[in-house]
Design an enzyme around this catalytic site. Sequence first.
Site, PDB file in Angstrom:
ATOM      1  N   HIS A 110       0.861  -1.178   0.000  1.00  0.00           N
ATOM      2  CA  HIS A 110       0.000   0.000   0.000  1.00  0.00           C
ATOM      3  C   HIS A 110       0.901   1.232   0.000  1.00  0.00           C
ATOM      4  O   HIS A 110       1.864   1.304   0.785  1.00  0.00           O
ATOM      5  CB  HIS A 110      -0.904  -0.007   1.237  1.00  0.00           C
ATOM      6  N   GLU A 144     -10.375  -6.227   7.123  1.00  0.00           N
ATOM      7  CA  GLU A 144     -10.419  -4.762   7.247  1.00  0.00           C
ATOM      8  C   GLU A 144      -9.453  -4.170   6.220  1.00  0.00           C
ATOM      9  O   GLU A 144      -8.290  -4.535   6.159  1.00  0.00           O
ATOM     10  CB  GLU A 144      -9.971  -4.372   8.661  1.00  0.00           C
TER      11      GLU A 144
HETATM   12  C1  GRF Z   1       1.552   0.980  -6.629  1.00  0.00           C
HETATM   13  O1  GRF Z   1       1.695   2.319  -6.229  1.00  0.00           O
HETATM   14  C2  GRF Z   1       1.125   0.185  -5.418  1.00  0.00           C
HETATM   15  O2  GRF Z   1       1.547   0.757  -4.210  1.00  0.00           O
HETATM   16  C3  GRF Z   1      -0.348   0.229  -5.495  1.00  0.00           C
HETATM   17  O3  GRF Z   1      -0.624   0.102  -6.864  1.00  0.00           O
HETATM   18  C4  GRF Z   1       0.378   0.807  -7.595  1.00  0.00           C
HETATM   19  C5  GRF Z   1       0.580   0.030  -8.850  1.00  0.00           C
HETATM   20  O4  GRF Z   1       1.796  -0.493  -8.971  1.00  0.00           O
HETATM   21  N1  GRF Z   1      -0.937  -0.840  -4.727  1.00  0.00           N
HETATM   22  P1  GRF Z   1       2.241  -1.568 -10.107  1.00  0.00           P
HETATM   23  O5  GRF Z   1       3.221  -0.818 -10.986  1.00  0.00           O
HETATM   24  O6  GRF Z   1       1.024  -2.005 -10.889  1.00  0.00           O
HETATM   25  O7  GRF Z   1       2.881  -2.655  -9.331  1.00  0.00           O
END
Ligand code: GRF
Length: 196
Positions: A110, A144
Amino acid sequence: MTKRVAILISGGGSNMVSLVDSMTSDHPAQPAVVLANSDQAGGLEKARSRGIPTEVVDHRDFKGDREAFEKALFSALEPHRPDIVCLAGFMRILTPLFIDAFKGRMLNIHPSLLPKYRGLNTHARAIEAGDTEAGCTVHEVTPELDDGPILGQARVPIFPDDTPDTLAARVLTQEHKLYPAVLRRFAQGDRTPVFL
Ligand code: GRF
């Protein structure tokens, strides 16, 4: 016995690439499958070019029926026998039905320093709040949203002229270091958090 890892994506899959490329021969885990919720996900081609099996389960085929979508996820994943599931830019909310099936062995990354800024638009919210640092968190997935036990965090500075995009790019470079470091430790059964 190396752990088999399923990686779920929705977009470009840069975190998936970092994870896959980190699982070299001495690693306690191996990539078993990359699954996307759209056949347009750019990460699919990156996975295929690395010889990783791919699956597509398009959530739009289930018209909001989350249970049916998740049953299709199970059916697509099951033949690949995943021991660990890594959500990597996977933009669908999962219900306890799916989460409980992988309890204690599903991770997510995240783009904020949880527990701050659960949910979306994390970088804009950090800038708006006048924070001087931001970052990313890898956590175990629980019912959650963005709330499970933290397995790792990486911090970056926020500069006065940052935009959400410039900050996202800075955080993403840390995501690509943090997630592989956490997975290597997690796959050995070590839940000691990684702090970068
Ligand atoms: C990233 O910023 C990640 O933190 C969020 O989705 C974004 C996509 O990243 N969960 P990616 O290039 O598809 O891995």
